[in-house]
Scaffold this motif. Structure first.
Motif, PDB file in Angstrom:
ATOM      1  N   ALA A  64       0.723  -1.290   0.030  1.00 25.04           N
ATOM      2  CA  ALA A  64       0.068   0.244   0.151  1.00 25.04           C
ATOM      3  C   ALA A  64       0.923   1.212   0.169  1.00 25.04           C
ATOM      4  N   LEU A  65       2.047   1.312   0.748  1.00 19.33           N
ATOM      5  CA  LEU A  65       2.670   2.329   0.746  1.00 19.33           C
ATOM      6  C   LEU A  65       3.660   2.635  -0.565  1.00 19.33           C
ATOM      7  N   VAL A  66       3.980   1.524  -0.998  1.00 13.70           N
ATOM      8  CA  VAL A  66       4.803   1.865  -2.282  1.00 13.70           C
ATOM      9  C   VAL A  66       3.918   2.229  -3.598  1.00 13.70           C
ATOM     10  N   SER A  67       2.753   1.573  -3.472  1.00 14.96           N
ATOM     11  CA  SER A  67       1.550   1.824  -4.500  1.00 14.96           C
ATOM     12  C   SER A  67       1.170   3.285  -4.320  1.00 14.96           C
ATOM     13  N   GLY A  68       1.138   3.701  -3.129  1.00 11.83           N
ATOM     14  CA  GLY A  68       0.871   5.028  -2.960  1.00 11.83           C
ATOM     15  C   GLY A  68       1.737   6.195  -3.223  1.00 11.83           C
ATOM     16  N   LEU A  69       2.963   5.759  -3.809  1.00 15.50           N
ATOM     17  CA  LEU A  69       3.935   6.790  -4.260  1.00 15.50           C
ATOM     18  C   LEU A  69       3.662   7.380  -5.737  1.00 15.50           C
ATOM     19  N   LYS A  70       4.003   8.714  -5.856  1.00 13.50           N
ATOM     20  CA  LYS A  70       3.545   9.224  -7.211  1.00 13.50           C
ATOM     21  C   LYS A  70       4.449   8.931  -8.366  1.00 13.50           C
ATOM     22  N   TRP A  71       5.682   8.166  -8.127  1.00 12.75           N
ATOM     23  CA  TRP A  71       6.678   7.987  -9.140  1.00 12.75           C
ATOM     24  C   TRP A  71       6.382   6.186  -9.471  1.00 12.75           C
ATOM     25  N   VAL A  72       5.698   5.756  -8.562  1.00 15.64           N
ATOM     26  CA  VAL A  72       5.560   4.172  -8.986  1.00 15.64           C
ATOM     27  C   VAL A  72       4.419   3.951 -10.048  1.00 15.64           C
ATOM     28  N   ASP A  73       4.773   3.124 -11.091  1.00 23.08           N
ATOM     29  CA  ASP A  73       3.799   2.681 -12.220  1.00 23.08           C
ATOM     30  C   ASP A  73       3.349   1.439 -11.940  1.00 23.08           C
ATOM     31  N   GLU A  74       4.210   0.548 -11.579  1.00 19.86           N
ATOM     32  CA  GLU A  74       3.664  -1.140 -11.310  1.00 19.86           C
ATOM     33  C   GLU A  74       4.467  -1.447 -10.064  1.00 19.86           C
ATOM     34  N   VAL A  75       3.788  -2.596  -9.465  1.00 20.25           N
ATOM     35  CA  VAL A  75       4.378  -3.176  -8.296  1.00 20.25           C
ATOM     36  C   VAL A  75       4.696  -4.560  -8.632  1.00 20.25           C
ATOM     37  N   ILE A  76       5.491  -5.389  -7.953  1.00 18.42           N
ATOM     38  CA  ILE A  76       5.702  -6.695  -7.861  1.00 18.42           C
ATOM     39  C   ILE A  76       5.890  -7.302  -6.697  1.00 18.42           C
ATOM     40  N   ALA A  77       4.905  -7.825  -6.165  1.00 19.05           N
ATOM     41  CA  ALA A  77       5.074  -8.350  -4.776  1.00 19.05           C
ATOM     42  C   ALA A  77       5.898  -9.759  -4.415  1.00 19.05           C
ATOM     43  N   ASN A  78       6.477  -9.758  -3.363  1.00 12.92           N
ATOM     44  CA  ASN A  78       7.265 -10.756  -3.067  1.00 12.92           C
ATOM     45  C   ASN A  78       8.574 -11.143  -3.896  1.00 12.92           C
ATOM     46  N   ALA A  79       9.053  -9.891  -4.231  1.00  9.59           N
ATOM     47  CA  ALA A  79      10.101 -10.136  -4.993  1.00  9.59           C
ATOM     48  C   ALA A  79      11.380 -10.602  -4.432  1.00  9.59           C
ATOM     49  N   PRO A  80      12.231 -11.218  -4.874  1.00 12.75           N
ATOM     50  CA  PRO A  80      13.662 -11.963  -4.111  1.00 12.75           C
ATOM     51  C   PRO A  80      14.569 -10.863  -3.641  1.00 12.75           C
ATOM     52  N   TYR A  81      15.319 -11.157  -2.504  1.00 12.31           N
ATOM     53  CA  TYR A  81      16.288 -10.148  -2.090  1.00 12.31           C
ATOM     54  C   TYR A  81      17.596 -10.117  -3.123  1.00 12.31           C
ATOM     55  N   GLU A  82      17.680 -11.105  -3.555  1.00 13.65           N
ATOM     56  CA  GLU A  82      18.859 -11.317  -4.620  1.00 13.65           C
ATOM     57  C   GLU A  82      18.630 -11.250  -5.808  1.00 13.65           C
ATOM     58  N   ILE A  83      19.245 -10.639  -6.702  1.00 17.40           N
ATOM     59  CA  ILE A  83      18.655 -10.652  -8.226  1.00 17.40           C
ATOM     60  C   ILE A  83      19.291 -11.872  -8.799  1.00 17.40           C
ATOM     61  N   THR A  84      18.391 -13.016  -8.878  1.00 18.36           N
ATOM     62  CA  THR A  84      19.130 -14.497  -9.483  1.00 18.36           C
ATOM     63  C   THR A  84      19.003 -14.287 -10.979  1.00 18.36           C
ATOM     64  N   GLU A  85      19.486 -15.283 -11.392  1.00 14.89           N
ATOM     65  CA  GLU A  85      19.589 -15.398 -13.010  1.00 14.89           C
ATOM     66  C   GLU A  85      17.881 -15.638 -13.311  1.00 14.89           C
ATOM     67  N   GLN A  86      17.334 -16.420 -12.710  1.00 14.49           N
ATOM     68  CA  GLN A  86      16.061 -16.573 -13.080  1.00 14.49           C
ATOM     69  C   GLN A  86      14.997 -15.538 -12.923  1.00 14.49           C
ATOM     70  N   PHE A  87      15.295 -14.782 -11.806  1.00  6.93           N
ATOM     71  CA  PHE A  87      14.482 -13.501 -11.663  1.00  6.93           C
ATOM     72  C   PHE A  87      14.804 -12.491 -12.752  1.00  6.93           C
ATOM     73  N   MET A  88      15.971 -12.581 -13.345  1.00  2.94           N
ATOM     74  CA  MET A  88      16.583 -11.313 -13.832  1.00  2.94           C
ATOM     75  C   MET A  88      15.938 -11.776 -15.304  1.00  2.94           C
ATOM     76  N   ASN A  89      15.962 -12.896 -15.669  1.00  2.07           N
ATOM     77  CA  ASN A  89      15.292 -13.362 -16.993  1.00  2.07           C
ATOM     78  C   ASN A  89      13.707 -12.986 -17.085  1.00  2.07           C
ATOM     79  N   ARG A  90      13.053 -13.192 -15.768  1.00  3.50           N
ATOM     80  CA  ARG A  90      11.565 -12.759 -15.699  1.00  3.50           C
ATOM     81  C   ARG A  90      11.699 -11.257 -15.710  1.00  3.50           C
ATOM     82  N   LEU A  91      12.331 -10.462 -15.395  1.00 10.16           N
ATOM     83  CA  LEU A  91      12.382  -8.964 -15.335  1.00 10.16           C
ATOM     84  C   LEU A  91      12.568  -8.479 -16.721  1.00 10.16           C
TER      85      LEU A  91
END
Length: 422
Positions: A120-147
């Motif tokens: 709710a806090l992140v979505s409420g910021l004026k500069w944010v266009d989209e939000v991904i919930a439950n993102a990983p702490y580390e940018i793994t290869e699998q998640f980077m491919n998804r991004l």
């Protein structure tokens, strides 16, 4: 790894139109001449002219740059907001990943706010266009491919402060290695660790004060000392920062201006929801943020936790807010209503400023007498006090977490270098 973009031809058409136009015309003339002499292969000039619309459309429909930034966003503050503002400036669309509770626990310690509250806090910021919930702490290869493939992200953004995994490695190492990483400047003077420290410090001061009061009853003259109150902030406010957060627009001549005031301390999901509700009632939302002294008088000497300019920037970063009165008066006067052309004054039902029990006069008596006051049902029961109590209830866990984070922050400040841009 499938990171590369094979649309280099279309990018070349867009970025070097004269060069590609010349090549196209040459190819067309060559096709005309070879056709004249019986050659086969290159299309005739009229055929090519019919496809010119493709190049024109590409130039008009330049693909928007999408950037990604993630974080825990626990105890949201103006530093988070400024980081996302800077990230948005590096592209056209900002996608924000909110790290899961489980990942925060394993890498940093227990979060204060739930996932839904942080979303709710992140979505409420004026500069944010989209939000991904439950993102990983580390940018793994699998998640980077998804991004890159699913979310069409061009660059991954992070601040100049290090983000290390428990094994000491860089959480963004892979993004840096493939050349899709950009860095922003950290907003100094505040952090979630700092805020937790202020709350725990206030608890310590309160206990000291109670002990001194007990001692004073037995004749100890030191009992006259008072608690320290709100702790010192390292934030250095500038006019430029306020301008960066501001919409820069006032209400139109016939706009319906809605006014709501409060402390807005430890800006939380409840604040976002009530501001959203208030904004729906008019064309322009004006928010009054009370002075530190007023907050202290009504909530106690250990309040506010966040200082006036910190609280004002947090409110100003909210997408539902159009303008902020920094240091608003306690009472809504007739002069104030006239000055700001206020059409409606609202107040949430879930407020910690219970003036009816304090014996004071009603600060909303004037708008009530004018028939322009409305009491709004608060969509959430979360308050600044309830957030602080979560930390106090888990005192030992947060004290341990803060000791670890404080050490890394001290190291950052000792080794920091200037990063251009802010």
């Amino acid at each position: 790894m499938d990171y590369e973009n094979n649309n280099w031809i279309w990018d070349g058409v867009y970025n070097f139109p004269h060069l590609f136009g010349g090549l196209m015309l040459t190819a067309a003339l060559l096709g005309f001449s070879t056709s004249y002499f019986g050659g086969i292969g290159v299309p005739h000039l009229p055929y090519l002219w019919s496809d010119m619309g493709i190049f024109y459309k590409k130039k008009c429909d330049k693909r928007r740059i999408r950037v990604y930034m993630d974080g825990c966003f626990d105890l949201m503050h103006y530093g988070h907001a400024n980081a996302l503002r800077q990230a948005k400036a590096l592209g056209d669309e900002l996608v924000v990943g909110v790290v899961s509770d489980e990942e925060i626990i394993s890498n940093k310690g227990p979060p204060v706010l739930s996932m839904q509250e942080r979303l709710a806090l992140v979505s409420g910021l004026k500069w944010v266009d989209e939000v991904i919930a439950n993102a990983p702490y580390e940018i793994t290869e699998q998640f980077m491919n998804r991004l890159f493939n699913e979310h069409k992200i061009d660059y991954i953004i992070h601040g100049d402060d290090p983000c290390l995994l428990p094994d000491g490695t860089d959480a963004y190492a892979l993004a840096k290695r493939v050349g899709r990483y950009k860095q922003i400047k950290r907003t100094e003077g505040v952090s979630s660790t700092d805020i937790v420290g202020r709350i725990l410090g206030s608890l310590r001061d309160r206990k000291v004060s109670e002990d001194q009061n007990d001692t004073s009853l037995n004749g100890d003259p030191k009992g006259e000392s008072q608690p320290k109150g709100a702790h010192l902030s390292q934030f250095l406010p500038t006019s430029r920062r306020i301008v960066q957060f501001s919409n820069g627009k006032g209400p139109g001549p016939n706009a319906r201006v809605v006014y709501i005031d409060g402390a807005f301390d430890l800006f939380h999901a409840g604040h976002v929801e009530i501001l959203k509700s208030a904004r729906k009632l008019g064309d322009f939302l004006l928010v009054g943020v009370h002075k530190d002294q007023i907050v202290s008088e009504h909530r106690g000497k250990d309040h506010p936790i966040m200082h006036l300019h910190e609280r004002s920037l947090s409110v100003l970063a909210c997408r539902y807010v159009d303008e902020v009165i920094i240091g608003a008066p306690w009472e809504v006067t007739n002069d104030m209503i006239t000055t700001f052309n206020i059409s409606l004054v609202v107040r949430g039902t879930n407020s910690e400023n219970n003036f009816s029990l304090s014996g004071e006069g009603d600060p909303y008596s004037v708008p009530k007498s004018m028939g322009i006051f409305k009491l709004l049902d608060s969509p959430s029961n979360i308050t600044t006090t309830s957030v602080a109590q979560r930390i106090i209830a888990n005192h030992d866990a947060y004290k341990k977490r803060n000791a670890k984070k404080s050490a890394s922050e001290k190291k950052y400040y000792a080794e920091k270098k200037y990063v251009s841009g802010d």
